[in-house]
Design a protein around this motif. Structure first.
Motif, PDB file in Angstrom:
ATOM      1  N   PHE A   1       9.911  18.665  66.928  1.00 29.72           N
ATOM      2  CA  PHE A   1      10.574  18.849  68.546  1.00 29.72           C
ATOM      3  C   PHE A   1      11.435  20.026  67.910  1.00 29.72           C
ATOM      4  O   PHE A   1      12.118  20.371  66.952  1.00 29.72           O
ATOM      5  CB  PHE A   1      11.773  17.754  68.638  1.00 29.72           C
ATOM      6  CG  PHE A   1      12.494  18.087  70.277  1.00 29.72           C
ATOM      7  CD1 PHE A   1      11.473  18.386  71.307  1.00 29.72           C
ATOM      8  CD2 PHE A   1      13.632  18.480  70.198  1.00 29.72           C
ATOM      9  CE1 PHE A   1      11.878  18.685  72.335  1.00 29.72           C
ATOM     10  CE2 PHE A   1      13.807  19.059  71.311  1.00 29.72           C
ATOM     11  CZ  PHE A   1      13.291  18.236  72.841  1.00 29.72           C
ATOM     12  N   TRP A   2      10.250  20.622  69.112  1.00 27.98           N
ATOM     13  CA  TRP A   2      10.742  22.946  67.838  1.00 27.98           C
ATOM     14  C   TRP A   2      11.312  23.378  69.321  1.00 27.98           C
ATOM     15  O   TRP A   2      10.329  22.768  70.927  1.00 27.98           O
ATOM     16  CB  TRP A   2       9.115  23.450  67.896  1.00 27.98           C
ATOM     17  CG  TRP A   2       8.372  22.704  67.002  1.00 27.98           C
ATOM     18  CD1 TRP A   2       7.491  21.274  66.868  1.00 27.98           C
ATOM     19  CD2 TRP A   2       8.331  22.842  65.412  1.00 27.98           C
ATOM     20  NE1 TRP A   2       6.952  21.571  65.773  1.00 27.98           N
ATOM     21  CE2 TRP A   2       7.831  22.155  64.454  1.00 27.98           C
ATOM     22  CE3 TRP A   2       9.331  23.956  64.737  1.00 27.98           C
ATOM     23  CZ2 TRP A   2       7.395  21.966  63.335  1.00 27.98           C
ATOM     24  CZ3 TRP A   2       9.010  23.971  63.593  1.00 27.98           C
ATOM     25  CH2 TRP A   2       8.271  23.133  62.873  1.00 27.98           C
ATOM     26  N   ASP A   3      12.242  24.337  69.121  1.00 23.22           N
ATOM     27  CA  ASP A   3      12.405  25.061  70.155  1.00 23.22           C
ATOM     28  C   ASP A   3      11.212  26.418  70.695  1.00 23.22           C
ATOM     29  O   ASP A   3      10.652  26.256  69.099  1.00 23.22           O
ATOM     30  CB  ASP A   3      13.244  26.192  70.465  1.00 23.22           C
ATOM     31  CG  ASP A   3      14.293  26.737  68.704  1.00 23.22           C
ATOM     32  OD1 ASP A   3      13.373  28.011  68.552  1.00 23.22           O
ATOM     33  OD2 ASP A   3      14.337  25.895  67.863  1.00 23.22           O
ATOM     34  N   LEU A   4      10.666  27.085  71.093  1.00 24.35           N
ATOM     35  CA  LEU A   4       9.796  28.269  71.272  1.00 24.35           C
ATOM     36  C   LEU A   4       9.800  29.118  70.283  1.00 24.35           C
ATOM     37  O   LEU A   4       8.949  29.206  69.371  1.00 24.35           O
ATOM     38  CB  LEU A   4       9.919  29.141  72.402  1.00 24.35           C
ATOM     39  CG  LEU A   4       8.744  28.846  72.929  1.00 24.35           C
ATOM     40  CD1 LEU A   4       8.917  30.045  74.458  1.00 24.35           C
ATOM     41  CD2 LEU A   4       8.186  31.095  72.298  1.00 24.35           C
ATOM     42  N   MET A   5      10.683  29.389  69.817  1.00 20.55           N
ATOM     43  CA  MET A   5      10.186  30.429  68.609  1.00 20.55           C
ATOM     44  C   MET A   5      10.151  29.539  67.233  1.00 20.55           C
ATOM     45  O   MET A   5       9.495  30.435  66.949  1.00 20.55           O
ATOM     46  CB  MET A   5      11.699  31.375  68.496  1.00 20.55           C
ATOM     47  CG  MET A   5      11.302  32.742  69.509  1.00 20.55           C
ATOM     48  SD  MET A   5      10.583  33.147  70.094  1.00 20.55           S
ATOM     49  CE  MET A   5      10.139  34.607  68.684  1.00 20.55           C
ATOM     50  N   SER A   6      11.186  29.153  66.776  1.00 19.71           N
ATOM     51  CA  SER A   6      10.270  27.989  65.560  1.00 19.71           C
ATOM     52  C   SER A   6       9.182  27.143  66.001  1.00 19.71           C
ATOM     53  O   SER A   6       8.412  27.489  64.742  1.00 19.71           O
ATOM     54  CB  SER A   6      11.585  26.605  65.927  1.00 19.71           C
ATOM     55  OG  SER A   6      12.512  27.071  65.972  1.00 19.71           O
TER      56      SER A   6
ATOM     57  N   TYR B   1       8.567  21.571  72.624  1.00 14.64           N
ATOM     58  CA  TYR B   1       7.668  21.724  71.731  1.00 14.64           C
ATOM     59  C   TYR B   1       7.832  19.742  71.683  1.00 14.64           C
ATOM     60  O   TYR B   1       7.527  20.682  70.341  1.00 14.64           O
ATOM     61  CB  TYR B   1       6.431  23.035  71.475  1.00 14.64           C
ATOM     62  CG  TYR B   1       5.542  21.922  71.669  1.00 14.64           C
ATOM     63  CD1 TYR B   1       4.723  22.363  73.132  1.00 14.64           C
ATOM     64  CD2 TYR B   1       4.469  21.530  70.804  1.00 14.64           C
ATOM     65  CE1 TYR B   1       3.045  22.072  73.144  1.00 14.64           C
ATOM     66  CE2 TYR B   1       3.422  21.724  70.766  1.00 14.64           C
ATOM     67  CZ  TYR B   1       2.646  21.620  72.052  1.00 14.64           C
ATOM     68  OH  TYR B   1       1.300  21.208  71.875  1.00 14.64           O
ATOM     69  N   PRO B   2       7.529  18.774  71.837  1.00 21.42           N
ATOM     70  CA  PRO B   2       8.138  17.737  70.879  1.00 21.42           C
ATOM     71  C   PRO B   2       6.533  17.406  70.491  1.00 21.42           C
ATOM     72  O   PRO B   2       5.237  17.947  71.731  1.00 21.42           O
ATOM     73  CB  PRO B   2       7.994  17.181  72.337  1.00 21.42           C
ATOM     74  CG  PRO B   2       7.779  17.757  73.723  1.00 21.42           C
ATOM     75  CD  PRO B   2       7.760  18.757  73.612  1.00 21.42           C
ATOM     76  N   GLN B   3       6.283  17.091  69.470  1.00 16.19           N
ATOM     77  CA  GLN B   3       5.131  16.368  68.657  1.00 16.19           C
ATOM     78  C   GLN B   3       4.844  14.959  68.931  1.00 16.19           C
ATOM     79  O   GLN B   3       5.842  14.262  68.184  1.00 16.19           O
ATOM     80  CB  GLN B   3       5.218  17.537  67.069  1.00 16.19           C
ATOM     81  CG  GLN B   3       3.737  18.422  67.887  1.00 16.19           C
ATOM     82  CD  GLN B   3       4.236  19.056  66.494  1.00 16.19           C
ATOM     83  OE1 GLN B   3       4.588  19.848  66.108  1.00 16.19           O
ATOM     84  NE2 GLN B   3       3.188  19.860  66.267  1.00 16.19           N
TER      85      GLN B   3
END
Lengths: 436, 412
Positions: free
Chosen positions: A291-296, A58-60
């Motif tokens: 930039f997150w991976d799903l669980m983080s 998930y990018p921000q």
């Protein structure tokens, strides 16, 4: 030998029936409470897509002005993206798959004569949504990426909506009215509802529960005037809900699929470059990205309610006190039996044998406590299922939790048994025999 | 006779490990129960909060429009006329939201136009002393009376005040008035919210809660304004005798469907105010129940531990008790011996427990939004545990007191 210890332990436990029962009951209460709360905690903090979660990111970006940050502290990045940025990143196609999405409460009017209109949760998204999130189809399929641009009036519906409107029959090719526009059904999903609903976080949907009812191409739905649940403005003027595409507003979430760590770091670089480019163009004032991976992402956004974590902590504290209680009672019991131990030692039982005997006794209390605790846990979960919480219907004891119950029971009772058993095995036989 | 402290301490020293374990159990119970009790009291305070309105007479239902409409208010007015025709309905108004209704519109305003300009410059209303952020509750004529609100100053809205667009009159809560005009009369003053026309304060009500609760200090920052609900979705508030509310709601659904069968009236949104309030606090009441159950459970387990251990000690010391009785100790002496012993153990446990309770509270404060534990919870917790300990030990102690002196002459 084990059978002999078992026999001795049962005899000893039978001697103080009431006390044994109370010990078991106390331990069972602690275990029942712990398992109930842990089941809920596990359910709520679980991996929504175990087979895929390491590949989803998930990018921000941060389009907010420097002096008017998104969050008061200025540390958090905006949860969502503007249409322009989301589309730029989508069309760059730098990831294996990518989809943008927004949630909307839409009015669904059944075609049947007596059908009364109702509101349902809808997802406005792009074609990669289904393959990227492994959404399984019962009938038909999703739309192609060409349909996104051509604003096709098509819809994918959830299995429960298909059951409700068409009695579960293959409804592909039929139409339903959504917000007073006709949409052609091209696909029906099998029951599918990731828990928690990671993609709905901050889009104004539910984090848990049975899932959304309709899935529509974003641009097509927008052309029909369907508006997203959550819109946040970062510009000076009031947001015009009809022209969200050009407004200074964030209202879309972007998810991308990347299959390796290399690809992920490459995408992060691409994202940072994009933000810098936007700063150079004067669109952004800040070039920071996340930039997150799903669980983080789920951990960072604290999807799990505070109350649920508090309950689990409370239950663990309760279990701790129950274990201390059991230690105390077992210890007192064992000290009273010093003479019996002395006789056994004098007759040749080794320290190890005494230790084992007392551990078996503690283990029996544990297993009995575990069985009763399982009953309490089932009762607790039954209670939770009758609560009007979003996740209520999902609260069931699964096999791993079932086994975990016994592990917790056995380990906690053995820990409780350690001290008494150790005290028992260091009893010196001679003074005990002398005293009688 | 004096309390036989010397032999008790000697005996406790002899059973160091068991005594320590029991103390630990009492300490842990004290620590957890103090914090749990504090959480229960905090939440109970939230659940019991006064909304300021006449809750039991109110019920409501939500109507969601069918087609995008240029003038929804005209249809709402028709609906209201029909609703007022239902027998038992003493008032019917259209509102956008209600105290504890969940969804809230809020706005910022200042006591003077200079303060508003300063706030606009600073891009924030928070730091300005003469400004506040508050919830607005819009409604159709008669809302004040329908809610059962009492004015402490000023007047109700006049028919001319009601508009669908920008409004120029407002009724605010006492706390908001005190915040905006500290020490001055708020009535008749103007509020500046950045638009061209300031809003005049025509009335003040004592208590009016926000639709969505925040911190205790700003939960009463509310304003009633005479803006006619002009959205496709609207909430109709009905006033009736409490015993009529179920019937009135049923009739209202039928009446509204007759006026316009196309609308959507979600079944979940047809309810009395009490039901709405309960569902607003549902998570808190569940949590209170769980906290209460766990506190009672902890007391139960601890009492069990105390009673179990005391029982063992009585059995173990039967011979010694017999000897003491034989050489002149009365039943009361034996009883007091065990009671004092228990008092010492529980005291040791609670001292440790009070420290643990404070530590646990600090830990919870860092992880959850929890205020500091008031110190008076600690002695109260200790007192309850003392009582619990004495109660739990009473059975075994009485049994000990009943041991006849003749036991001394028998070998056990």
């Amino acid at each position: 030998m084990f059978a002999y210890y078992l026999d001795l332990a049962l005899r000893s436990l039978r001697r103080n029936k009431v006390l044994t029962m109370l010990m078991v009951l106390a331990l069972a209460l602690g275990i029942g409470a712990t398992i109930t709360t842990l089941t809920v905690l596990k359910l709520l903090s679980g991996d929504p897509l175990p087979q895929k979660s390491t590949q989803l990111f998930y990018p921000q970006l941060d389009p907010y002005p420097k002096d008017q940050p998104f969050s008061r502290s200025g540390k958090k990045l905006p949860w969502l993206m503007s249409y322009v940025d989301a589309m730029n990143l989508l069309h760059a196609r730098k990831a294996q798959r990518q989809a943008v999405m927004a949630l909307s409460q839409v009015k669904v009017t059944p075609q049947a004569q007596d059908g009364k209109a109702f509101y349902a949760d809808g997802v406005l998204t792009t074609s990669d949504f289904f393959p990227m999130f492994d959404a399984p189809f019962q009938y038909g399929a999703g739309w192609a990426s060409a349909d996104d641009e051509s604003r096709e009036q098509v819809v994918v519906i959830a299995g429960f909506l298909n059951d409700k409107l068409f009695g579960g029959a293959n409804s592909v090719g039929r139409t339903i009215r959504i917000e007073d526009h006709d949409f052609r059904i091209i696909g029906v999903l099998r029951p599918w509802a990731p828990q928690p609903r990671f993609y709905a976080v901050h889009l104004g949907g539910r984090d848990y529960g049975k899932g959304e009812a309709v899935f529509m191409p974003l641009q097509g739905a927008r052309a029909d005037g369907i508006t997203p649940n959550t819109v946040m403005s970062y510009g000076p003027e009031h947001t015009d809900m009809q022209h969200l595409e050009t407004a200074q507003s964030i209202w879309l979430g972007l998810w991308v699929q990347l299959s390796s760590a290399d690809e992920a770091s490459a995408y992060k670089l691409f994202l940072a470059n994009y933000a810098q480019q936007q700063v150079a163009l004067g669109r952004f004032q800040l070039s920071r990205v996340a930039f997150w991976d799903l669980m983080s992402w789920l951990r960072n956004e604290q999807v799990v309610p505070d109350d649920v974590r508090l309950q689990a902590g409370l239950a663990l504290g309760f279990l701790l006190i129950c274990v201390v209680n059991t230690v105390g009672l077992l210890l007192a019991k064992c000290l009273r039996r010093s003479r019996e131990i002395g006789v056994r030692r004098a007759l040749g039982a080794s320290r190890g044998a005494i230790f084992a005997q007392f551990m078996v006794e503690a283990g029996i209390v544990g297993v009995a406590g575990g069985m009763l605790g399982l009953g309490f846990a089932e009762l607790g979960l039954w209670g939770i299922r009758h609560q009007p919480a979003q996740y209520a219907s999902l609260a069931h004891l699964d096999l791993s939790m079932f086994l975990f119950t016994f592990l917790v029971a056995l380990v906690s009772s053995l820990i409780a048994g350690l001290l008494p058993a150790w005290r028992a095995c260091v009893v010196a036989p001679a003074p005990q025999l002398k005293a009688s | 006779m004096n309390l036989p402290l010397q032999p008790i301490l000697a005996s406790l020293r002899h059973h160091r490990l068991t005594t320590a374990l029991l103390m630990l159990q009492v300490a842990l119970t004290c620590a957890i129960v103090c914090n749990v009790a504090f959480m229960i009291v905090t939440r109970w305070g939230e659940v019991r909060i006064d909304s300021g309105i006449d809750e039991t007479s109110l019920s409501m239902l939500e109507s969601q429009g069918v087609k995008a409409d240029a003038t929804p208010w005209i249809h709402h007015a028709e609906d209201l006329t029909a609703l007022r025709g239902i027998p038992g309905v003493t008032a019917a108004v259209a509102v956008d939201t209600l105290p504890l209704g969940g969804s809230e519109s809020s706005t910022g305003a200042c006591a003077s136009s200079e303060a508003m300009e300063a706030a606009i410059k600073a891009n924030s209303i928070d730091g300005q002393s003469a400004c506040a952020e508050f919830a607005t509750l819009a409604g159709s004529p008669g809302e004040l009376a329908a809610l059962g609100l009492k004015l402490i100053a000023g007047r109700d809205f006049l028919p001319d005040d009601y508009k669908t667009g920008d409004i120029s009159a407002a009724i605010i809560s006492r706390e908001l008035a005190e915040r905006l005009y500290p020490g001055a009369q708020a009535l008749g003053k103007s509020l500046y919210n950045g638009s061209d026309t300031p809003v005049r304060i025509v009335g003040i009500v004592d208590t009016l809660l926000r639709p969505y609760l925040r911190d205790a200090g700003i939960n009463q920052f509310t304003m009633l304004w005479p803006q006619l609900p002009n959205d496709n979705s609207v909430t109709y508030l009905l006033r009736s005798a409490p015993r009529d509310s179920e019937r009135v709601l049923k009739a209202a659904v039928a009446v509204l469907n007759k006026v316009n069968p196309q609308r959507i009236i979600p079944a979940k949104r047809v309810r009395t105010y009490t039901q709405m309030r309960d569902s607003y606090f549902q998570r808190d009441t569940t949590m209170i129940g769980l906290l209460l159950a766990s506190a009672l459970g902890l007391f139960f387990v601890t009492a069990l531990g105390i009673a179990g251990l005391a029982n063992f000690w009585v059995q173990q010391r039967t011979r010694q008790i017999g000897i003491r009785r034989a050489i002149g100790a009365t039943r009361g002496d034996i009883l007091r011996y065990f009671q004092t012993e228990n008092f010492l153990i529980v005291s040791g446990g609670t001292v440790l427990g009070m420290l643990l309770a404070s530590a646990l509270n600090l830990l919870l404060m860092t992880h959850y939004e929890l205020p500091r534990l008031p110190l008076y919870y600690l002695p109260i917790g200790a007192l309850i545990l003392w009582g619990l300990g004495q109660l739990a030990v009473l059975g075994p102690a009485l049994r000990a007191a009943a041991v006849p002196p003749v036991v001394a002459t028998r070998s056990v």
